[in-house]
Scaffold this active site. Sequence first.
Site, PDB file in Angstrom:
ATOM      1  N   CYS A 154       0.976  -1.352   0.089  1.00 41.17           N
ATOM      2  CA  CYS A 154       0.125  -0.091   0.003  1.00 41.17           C
ATOM      3  C   CYS A 154       0.970   1.336  -0.043  1.00 41.17           C
ATOM      4  O   CYS A 154       2.072   1.197   0.125  1.00 41.17           O
ATOM      5  CB  CYS A 154      -0.964  -0.053   1.328  1.00 41.17           C
ATOM      6  SG  CYS A 154       0.066   0.388   2.719  1.00 41.17           S
TER       7      CYS A 154
ATOM      8  N   GLU B  60      -0.015  -0.807  15.359  1.00 42.15           N
ATOM      9  CA  GLU B  60      -0.837   0.367  15.113  1.00 42.15           C
ATOM     10  C   GLU B  60      -1.815   0.243  16.324  1.00 42.15           C
ATOM     11  O   GLU B  60      -2.002   1.540  16.720  1.00 42.15           O
ATOM     12  CB  GLU B  60      -1.536   0.197  13.920  1.00 42.15           C
ATOM     13  CG  GLU B  60      -2.827   1.149  13.702  1.00 42.15           C
ATOM     14  CD  GLU B  60      -3.723   0.769  12.484  1.00 42.15           C
ATOM     15  OE1 GLU B  60      -4.926   1.243  12.758  1.00 42.15           O
ATOM     16  OE2 GLU B  60      -3.414   0.419  11.683  1.00 42.15           O
TER      17      GLU B  60
ATOM     18  N   CYS C 243      -8.997   1.648   6.225  1.00 42.57           N
ATOM     19  CA  CYS C 243      -8.442   2.147   5.237  1.00 42.57           C
ATOM     20  C   CYS C 243      -8.817   1.542   3.740  1.00 42.57           C
ATOM     21  O   CYS C 243      -9.068   0.409   3.737  1.00 42.57           O
ATOM     22  CB  CYS C 243      -6.783   1.729   5.203  1.00 42.57           C
ATOM     23  SG  CYS C 243      -5.960   2.230   3.666  1.00 42.57           S
TER      24      CYS C 243
ATOM     25  N   SER D 202       1.198 -10.357   9.608  1.00 47.53           N
ATOM     26  CA  SER D 202       0.297  -9.339   8.820  1.00 47.53           C
ATOM     27  C   SER D 202      -1.056  -9.453   9.049  1.00 47.53           C
ATOM     28  O   SER D 202      -1.769 -10.426   8.766  1.00 47.53           O
ATOM     29  CB  SER D 202       0.345  -9.441   7.294  1.00 47.53           C
ATOM     30  OG  SER D 202      -0.262  -8.520   6.735  1.00 47.53           O
TER      31      SER D 202
ATOM     32  N   SER E 260       1.299  -5.468   2.850  1.00 42.65           N
ATOM     33  CA  SER E 260       2.661  -5.714   3.079  1.00 42.65           C
ATOM     34  C   SER E 260       3.483  -6.847   2.438  1.00 42.65           C
ATOM     35  O   SER E 260       4.583  -7.045   2.916  1.00 42.65           O
ATOM     36  CB  SER E 260       2.580  -6.041   4.792  1.00 42.65           C
ATOM     37  OG  SER E 260       1.698  -7.391   4.981  1.00 42.65           O
TER      38      SER E 260
END
Length: 283
Positions: free
Chosen positions: A17, A131, A195, A223, A267
Amino acid sequence: MGSYNLQVTIDKDSGFCFGVIYAIDMAEDILAEDGYLYCLGDIVHNDEEVERLKALGLRIIDHSALKDLHGEKVLIRAHGEAPETYRTALENNITLIDASCPVVLKLQNRIKTSFDQKEKILIFGKHGHAEVIGLQGQTNNEALVFQDIAELDNVELPQNITLYSQTTKSMEKFYQVKDELNKRGYNLNANDTICRQVSNRDKDLPVFATSFDKVVFVSGVKSSNGKVLFEVCRKHNPNTFFISSSSELKQDMFAPGDTIGIAGATSTPMWLMEEVKAELEKF
């Protein structure tokens, strides 16, 4: 081309991304100039890409090591960081190379605003994810994090709740959580903070997955986004295999003449998917 004559196609929408591209480009520029760079945590949740960058001089450190570091440059990856990290950097004369994703930074600011307004904050996200730790940090770690609605079954919550989501969670599951909390009678201020580069993949991947006999999904095991998108592929094509590197491919997974789609997480580097494609074409 091997004897199986596999027809292999890489999903053009898969791969890094923009937030990950930004962080890696920044790291590569500094590595080319300085020869080394510290990074707080894995720059991306993909071991193969991390190893590639470590070979160029990237040095992965954790928060305890950051406290002992002085006068160096340190990259903050796309996942973002809690305010405590910035305080430590200031105290230790550390230059932060801030590659926090703009989508994550916007979410951090929204959560901080809600916290300052004394709202009770719930975060739908993975426990311990980088995050999520950064998001919790905007609330002095007072926000309640949950990754499954069942975790809230025996929790006493106020009538008024503000709900946010980790940016890479499944949109479908987020709205299931929202609906369930509404059913439980809470006054809910729900914020869809997923997102759109991730959520759009949720829409595009079913079409891709159903176009092939089999799908090979390439992702790092750490991930969160990879887990979500893999499940999307598998839901629409049960013949979907999860691998992290080309070494995990086995010829008996496939049949002669199979059409195979290769997809990946946000990722997953394109070079790794191309490596997987090359290996499949040897079968």
